[in-house]
Each structure stands twice: as structure tokens, then as C-alpha cells.
Design an enzyme around this catalytic site. Sequence first.
Site, PDB file in Angstrom:
ATOM      1  N   ASP A   4      37.401  -2.033 -94.689  1.00  0.00           N
ATOM      2  CA  ASP A   4      36.169  -2.527 -93.710  1.00  0.00           C
ATOM      3  C   ASP A   4      35.655  -1.297 -92.788  1.00  0.00           C
ATOM      4  O   ASP A   4      34.410  -1.085 -92.546  1.00  0.00           O
ATOM      5  CB  ASP A   4      36.273  -3.565 -92.872  1.00  0.00           C
ATOM      6  CG  ASP A   4      36.155  -5.111 -93.937  1.00  0.00           C
ATOM      7  OD1 ASP A   4      36.099  -4.749 -95.178  1.00  0.00           O
ATOM      8  OD2 ASP A   4      36.832  -6.074 -93.669  1.00  0.00           O
TER       9      ASP A   4
ATOM     10  N   SER B 275      38.863 -12.234 -82.647  1.00  0.00           N
ATOM     11  CA  SER B 275      40.346 -11.961 -81.979  1.00  0.00           C
ATOM     12  C   SER B 275      40.136 -12.558 -80.561  1.00  0.00           C
ATOM     13  O   SER B 275      41.334 -12.883 -80.032  1.00  0.00           O
ATOM     14  CB  SER B 275      40.630 -10.646 -82.101  1.00  0.00           C
ATOM     15  OG  SER B 275      40.882 -10.271 -83.424  1.00  0.00           O
TER      16      SER B 275
ATOM     17  N   SER C 110      35.350  -9.837 -82.145  1.00  0.00           N
ATOM     18  CA  SER C 110      34.838 -11.212 -81.398  1.00  0.00           C
ATOM     19  C   SER C 110      36.059 -12.434 -81.660  1.00  0.00           C
ATOM     20  O   SER C 110      36.281 -13.105 -80.772  1.00  0.00           O
ATOM     21  CB  SER C 110      33.460 -11.273 -81.814  1.00  0.00           C
ATOM     22  OG  SER C 110      33.133 -12.945 -81.245  1.00  0.00           O
TER      23      SER C 110
END
Length: 283
Positions: free
Chosen positions: A66, A183, A181
Site C-alpha cells: 500500500d 491505529s 487513524s
Amino acid sequence: MKFGIVVNTNRPRAIAAGKELISWMRKEQIDFVLDANSAENLKESPSVEMENMHEQADFFVSLGGDGTLLGVSHFSNTKPIIGINLGRLGFLAEFCEHEMYDVIKRVLQNNFMLENRTQLEVSVSGKGQVRNFTGLNDVVIEKGTYPGVPVISVSIDNNLVSEYRADGVIIATSTGSTGYSLSAGGPIIIPKSKVFVVTPVCPHMLTVRPMVICDDKEIEVRVETPGDRFVLNCDGMLIQNISPSHQIRVRKAKNTVNLIANERRNYYNVLRQKFHWGKEQES
């Protein structure tokens, strides 16, 4: 039709996949170009600087995880991206290595589906300069090397929301909701939802919670604590150091990031598989 190939050269598996892809494309007489870094590491050609690749390529092929795809999205300039997952999670990079050739064949046949992902447009003004950039996942204002807990103010459409006493503030798109966010305690938001989430990082305020807002709002962020050690990063990449003299405005970008969708994937299945939902923990 020309494909721009970008390889995560820190992953041996991605390098091997890149070499195999190039060999296959040559055999099939498919036109391609590599970014300069990939070309140097794979000892292949032709190549072009990453920032100019969108001028030559009709489609991008991202070989990595990613993070690799996020990097490509900053230079794709609305050109569609095929994400081949050779990393860990693979939320954005939707195709496995064994699906790589099939999806390229389908693109050549004009038999594919696009998914348009909202981006953030960020404007940073201060010290007589204005910088603008975009981000697919998130923009983060954080304490950097500042040893204390800074105060960071957040306003929405010129209305003060809060002065957060926290290590930082994340503003994430629905796509980025499963990144930093999440996490920090933020919610999972389905990618096509037309919202942003404002998530404080380690707030020293017990009642503070992440806030989900419509993506037609403009968010203004300022560091209120004196100092110049604070940092602003976008999609995990450092943009610049900031201080109270900087004004940061975040809004929905005009252009989207366009991803080739894997029609065999279901987002809820992805969540269940990646996060191991519903599976008993082994002792």
C-alpha cells in the site's frame, strides 16, 4: 497503450516480480516505461523521472504494498493505477501477484472497472510562502521532536472545534481510515463514503473522540504551542516542519485517485481477512 511500472526496490519479491513482468511485456510486445529508480535497480530500460511518468504512461502498475501505491498516487495525475500487492495488508493494492498478468490483459481489452478515491488537498501558508499538495490517505500534524504535549487547534468552516492537547492530529479520508487513524482509535469508514475523519493522537483530554465530518467542509489546523520542531506529513511522507506561524487548510481535492478495481474482491471480506475478524485466537 503504455504502462508505467513502479517497483518497491526495497522488497526482493517486488524486484523479482518486476523483472518477470518486464520479460512478459517484451514477449507480448506491450509498451512500458519504468521510473528512474526502478530502472536503475532492475537494470532495465526505458525509464523516465517519476514526476514526468504521467506524461508517457496511460496506466501505472505499482509493485509493492500500500505504501508503494500511495507514493505512485502522488504522481499519477488521475491516470489509473493497478496495485499489485507484494506487501502485508493490501487494502489499496487489490491484486495478488498471480493476478498481475490477467488484470493487464483485461486493461488492454478495455475490460476493467475504475474506483475513484477522494484525495485531500492541503495548503500550508506561512513565512511568506504557500505550498499546496495532495494526499490519498491522510495528512498529519504532529509534535515531531517537541518533548512536551503541544496544543493544536482545529476549526471547521471557520468555526473552532477544539484546541487539542495531544501528540498530533490526523485528518484522514475514508480510504485512509484504515491507516494511521485506525491505529489512533479512529473508525473504519467504507471507501466510497463522502466523509473525512479528524482523529487526535494520544490526546491528554479524556473526553476527546475522533470526529467524522462531511467532505465538503474546510478544516483549518494551527499549532498553538511556540516552537519549530513540529512536523506535517502526508501519506507517511514528511512534507515540512511547521510552527505557530503556519496556517494549514485541508479540503477535498478536485481530482480523484483512480484505481483499477478487483471485481473479485469484497471490501467486507477484505476487512474480515486482514483483521482476522471472527477467528479464534490460537493458544
